[in-house]
Design a protein around this motif. Structure first.
Motif, PDB file in Angstrom:
ATOM      1  N   ILE A 173      -8.175  21.228 -16.426  1.00  0.00           N
ATOM      2  CA  ILE A 173      -8.764  20.220 -17.591  1.00  0.00           C
ATOM      3  C   ILE A 173      -7.721  19.122 -17.472  1.00  0.00           C
ATOM      4  O   ILE A 173      -8.145  17.819 -17.595  1.00  0.00           O
ATOM      5  N   PHE A 174      -6.413  19.333 -17.464  1.00  0.00           N
ATOM      6  CA  PHE A 174      -5.408  18.428 -17.547  1.00  0.00           C
ATOM      7  C   PHE A 174      -5.543  17.410 -16.104  1.00  0.00           C
ATOM      8  O   PHE A 174      -5.556  16.197 -16.167  1.00  0.00           O
ATOM      9  N   THR A 175      -5.868  17.947 -15.048  1.00  0.00           N
ATOM     10  CA  THR A 175      -6.114  17.017 -14.005  1.00  0.00           C
ATOM     11  C   THR A 175      -7.118  16.135 -14.290  1.00  0.00           C
ATOM     12  O   THR A 175      -7.418  14.918 -13.810  1.00  0.00           O
ATOM     13  N   TRP A 176      -8.405  16.661 -14.811  1.00  0.00           N
ATOM     14  CA  TRP A 176      -9.720  15.812 -15.093  1.00  0.00           C
ATOM     15  C   TRP A 176      -9.128  14.739 -16.149  1.00  0.00           C
ATOM     16  O   TRP A 176      -9.643  13.537 -16.004  1.00  0.00           O
ATOM     17  N   ARG A 177      -8.529  15.050 -16.978  1.00  0.00           N
ATOM     18  CA  ARG A 177      -8.145  14.160 -18.114  1.00  0.00           C
ATOM     19  C   ARG A 177      -7.116  12.876 -17.438  1.00  0.00           C
ATOM     20  O   ARG A 177      -7.441  11.829 -17.740  1.00  0.00           O
ATOM     21  N   SER A 178      -6.282  13.494 -16.511  1.00  0.00           N
ATOM     22  CA  SER A 178      -5.516  12.495 -15.724  1.00  0.00           C
ATOM     23  C   SER A 178      -6.584  11.254 -14.917  1.00  0.00           C
ATOM     24  O   SER A 178      -6.110  10.472 -14.942  1.00  0.00           O
ATOM     25  N   HIS A 179      -7.416  11.965 -14.328  1.00  0.00           N
ATOM     26  CA  HIS A 179      -8.486  11.404 -13.569  1.00  0.00           C
ATOM     27  C   HIS A 179      -9.081  10.238 -14.558  1.00  0.00           C
ATOM     28  O   HIS A 179      -9.523   9.114 -14.055  1.00  0.00           O
ATOM     29  N   MET A 180      -9.591  10.633 -15.518  1.00  0.00           N
ATOM     30  CA  MET A 180     -10.179   9.897 -16.666  1.00  0.00           C
ATOM     31  C   MET A 180      -9.152   8.727 -16.912  1.00  0.00           C
ATOM     32  O   MET A 180      -9.868   7.503 -17.120  1.00  0.00           O
ATOM     33  N   PHE A 181      -8.166   9.148 -17.351  1.00  0.00           N
ATOM     34  CA  PHE A 181      -7.154   7.866 -17.701  1.00  0.00           C
ATOM     35  C   PHE A 181      -7.040   6.934 -16.731  1.00  0.00           C
ATOM     36  O   PHE A 181      -6.708   5.835 -16.762  1.00  0.00           O
ATOM     37  N   SER A 182      -7.179   7.457 -15.292  1.00  0.00           N
ATOM     38  CA  SER A 182      -6.863   6.513 -14.421  1.00  0.00           C
ATOM     39  C   SER A 182      -7.857   5.457 -14.262  1.00  0.00           C
ATOM     40  O   SER A 182      -8.011   4.450 -13.724  1.00  0.00           O
ATOM     41  N   ALA A 183      -9.159   6.014 -14.351  1.00  0.00           N
ATOM     42  CA  ALA A 183     -10.513   5.228 -14.286  1.00  0.00           C
ATOM     43  C   ALA A 183     -10.344   4.220 -15.711  1.00  0.00           C
ATOM     44  O   ALA A 183     -10.657   3.082 -15.282  1.00  0.00           O
ATOM     45  N   ILE A 184      -9.925   4.639 -16.795  1.00  0.00           N
ATOM     46  CA  ILE A 184      -9.690   3.822 -17.853  1.00  0.00           C
ATOM     47  C   ILE A 184      -8.549   2.556 -17.366  1.00  0.00           C
ATOM     48  O   ILE A 184      -9.047   1.542 -17.697  1.00  0.00           O
ATOM     49  N   THR A 185      -7.525   3.023 -16.968  1.00  0.00           N
ATOM     50  CA  THR A 185      -6.540   2.050 -16.470  1.00  0.00           C
ATOM     51  C   THR A 185      -7.062   1.008 -15.620  1.00  0.00           C
ATOM     52  O   THR A 185      -6.620   0.011 -15.470  1.00  0.00           O
ATOM     53  N   SER A 186      -7.851   1.684 -14.556  1.00  0.00           N
ATOM     54  CA  SER A 186      -8.227   0.632 -13.622  1.00  0.00           C
ATOM     55  C   SER A 186      -9.139  -0.229 -13.927  1.00  0.00           C
ATOM     56  O   SER A 186      -9.375  -1.368 -13.623  1.00  0.00           O
ATOM     57  N   ASN A 187      -9.926  -0.003 -15.242  1.00  0.00           N
ATOM     58  CA  ASN A 187     -11.064  -0.700 -15.813  1.00  0.00           C
ATOM     59  C   ASN A 187     -10.452  -1.856 -16.763  1.00  0.00           C
ATOM     60  O   ASN A 187     -10.954  -2.725 -16.844  1.00  0.00           O
ATOM     61  N   PHE A 188      -9.404  -1.546 -17.137  1.00  0.00           N
ATOM     62  CA  PHE A 188      -8.682  -2.519 -18.018  1.00  0.00           C
ATOM     63  C   PHE A 188      -7.255  -2.986 -17.319  1.00  0.00           C
ATOM     64  O   PHE A 188      -6.163  -3.028 -17.940  1.00  0.00           O
ATOM     65  N   ALA A 189      -7.296  -3.194 -16.212  1.00  0.00           N
ATOM     66  CA  ALA A 189      -6.235  -3.730 -15.368  1.00  0.00           C
ATOM     67  C   ALA A 189      -5.769  -4.886 -15.771  1.00  0.00           C
ATOM     68  O   ALA A 189      -4.559  -5.206 -15.650  1.00  0.00           O
ATOM     69  N   TRP A 190      -6.365  -5.814 -16.510  1.00  0.00           N
ATOM     70  CA  TRP A 190      -6.184  -7.024 -16.969  1.00  0.00           C
ATOM     71  C   TRP A 190      -5.534  -7.029 -18.014  1.00  0.00           C
ATOM     72  O   TRP A 190      -4.691  -7.931 -18.425  1.00  0.00           O
ATOM     73  N   SER A 191      -5.309  -5.992 -18.790  1.00  0.00           N
ATOM     74  CA  SER A 191      -4.543  -5.674 -20.108  1.00  0.00           C
ATOM     75  C   SER A 191      -2.998  -5.308 -19.875  1.00  0.00           C
ATOM     76  O   SER A 191      -2.703  -4.677 -18.746  1.00  0.00           O
ATOM     77  N   GLU A 192      -2.205  -5.370 -20.595  1.00  0.00           N
ATOM     78  CA  GLU A 192      -0.800  -5.205 -20.584  1.00  0.00           C
ATOM     79  C   GLU A 192      -0.485  -3.778 -20.829  1.00  0.00           C
ATOM     80  O   GLU A 192      -1.325  -3.032 -21.431  1.00  0.00           O
ATOM     81  N   PRO A 193       0.523  -3.203 -20.160  1.00  0.00           N
ATOM     82  CA  PRO A 193       0.731  -1.741 -20.151  1.00  0.00           C
ATOM     83  C   PRO A 193       0.911  -1.299 -21.662  1.00  0.00           C
ATOM     84  O   PRO A 193       0.265  -0.229 -21.638  1.00  0.00           O
ATOM     85  N   SER A 194       1.380  -1.994 -22.436  1.00  0.00           N
ATOM     86  CA  SER A 194       1.669  -1.423 -23.750  1.00  0.00           C
ATOM     87  C   SER A 194       0.394  -1.134 -24.537  1.00  0.00           C
ATOM     88  O   SER A 194       0.147  -0.119 -25.296  1.00  0.00           O
ATOM     89  N   ALA A 195      -0.591  -2.207 -24.109  1.00  0.00           N
ATOM     90  CA  ALA A 195      -1.867  -1.836 -24.722  1.00  0.00           C
ATOM     91  C   ALA A 195      -2.575  -0.888 -24.224  1.00  0.00           C
ATOM     92  O   ALA A 195      -3.297   0.059 -24.968  1.00  0.00           O
ATOM     93  N   LEU A 196      -2.409  -0.416 -22.961  1.00  0.00           N
ATOM     94  CA  LEU A 196      -3.255   0.964 -22.203  1.00  0.00           C
ATOM     95  C   LEU A 196      -2.695   1.897 -22.721  1.00  0.00           C
ATOM     96  O   LEU A 196      -3.227   2.864 -22.734  1.00  0.00           O
ATOM     97  N   ALA A 197      -1.322   1.947 -23.083  1.00  0.00           N
ATOM     98  CA  ALA A 197      -0.881   3.249 -23.607  1.00  0.00           C
ATOM     99  C   ALA A 197      -1.360   3.477 -24.893  1.00  0.00           C
ATOM    100  O   ALA A 197      -1.585   4.951 -25.206  1.00  0.00           O
ATOM    101  N   SER A 198      -2.013   2.824 -25.641  1.00  0.00           N
ATOM    102  CA  SER A 198      -2.511   3.301 -26.901  1.00  0.00           C
ATOM    103  C   SER A 198      -4.143   3.937 -26.544  1.00  0.00           C
ATOM    104  O   SER A 198      -4.693   4.253 -27.465  1.00  0.00           O
ATOM    105  N   LEU A 199      -4.753   3.307 -25.372  1.00  0.00           N
ATOM    106  CA  LEU A 199      -5.834   3.947 -24.895  1.00  0.00           C
ATOM    107  C   LEU A 199      -6.077   5.294 -24.509  1.00  0.00           C
ATOM    108  O   LEU A 199      -7.137   5.978 -24.492  1.00  0.00           O
ATOM    109  N   HIS A 200      -4.984   5.976 -24.094  1.00  0.00           N
ATOM    110  CA  HIS A 200      -4.962   7.255 -23.676  1.00  0.00           C
ATOM    111  C   HIS A 200      -3.614   7.761 -23.942  1.00  0.00           C
ATOM    112  O   HIS A 200      -2.649   7.374 -24.114  1.00  0.00           O
TER     113      HIS A 200
END
Length: 142
Positions: A1-28
């Protein structure tokens, strides 16, 4: 389950690559997930796996202070379970080289308590007692 969550967060991060890292931290909560996986691995006796998971968390800019503290605490605890005195010394060095000014009083108190445990396991009882006393002085309620 944790690996799946990590994969999902990677997908979110790649889709929001234009955003700042601190803003991405609040997404996941990737740091929490990784720390939780490492904690579970450590408690199951898989110390090397725990350390590998923690060492993969290299982007400290997007990690808040509480996650950085939990990561440090898990790393220290993983080194403490070692039978090798050299690795326990490495865990003690990890605590000694950490800048404690970012942490609150209860977190600093816990780190000094862990330092005392390391010193005690290395048979440095005088310094261990000093670290325990310092831990209690910093936060008597801890």
């Amino acid at each position: 389950i944790f690996t799946w969550r990590s994969h999902m967060f990677s997908a979110i991060t790649s889709n929001f690559a234009w955003s700042e890292p601190s803003a991405l931290a609040s997404l996941h909560d990737r740091p929490w997930t990784s720390i939780r996986m490492a904690r579970t691995a450590r408690k199951q006796g898989m110390r090397q796996t725990s350390l590998l998971l923690l060492n993969r968390m290299t982007d400290a800019r997007s990690m808040n202070v509480s996650d950085a503290y939990l990561k440090l605490r898990e790393q220290v605890l993983a080194y403490n379970n070692s039978e090798n005195e050299l690795e326990r010394t490495g865990g003690l060095n990890l605590i000694n080289t950490t800048n404690l000014s970012y942490f609150d009083v209860s977190q600093m108190s816990e780190l000094f308590r862990l330092k005392a445990i390391f010193l005690s396991s290395l048979r440095r009882t005088s310094k261990s007692n000093q670290a325990y006393c310092h831990s209690v002085q910093i936060c008597p309620a801890h």
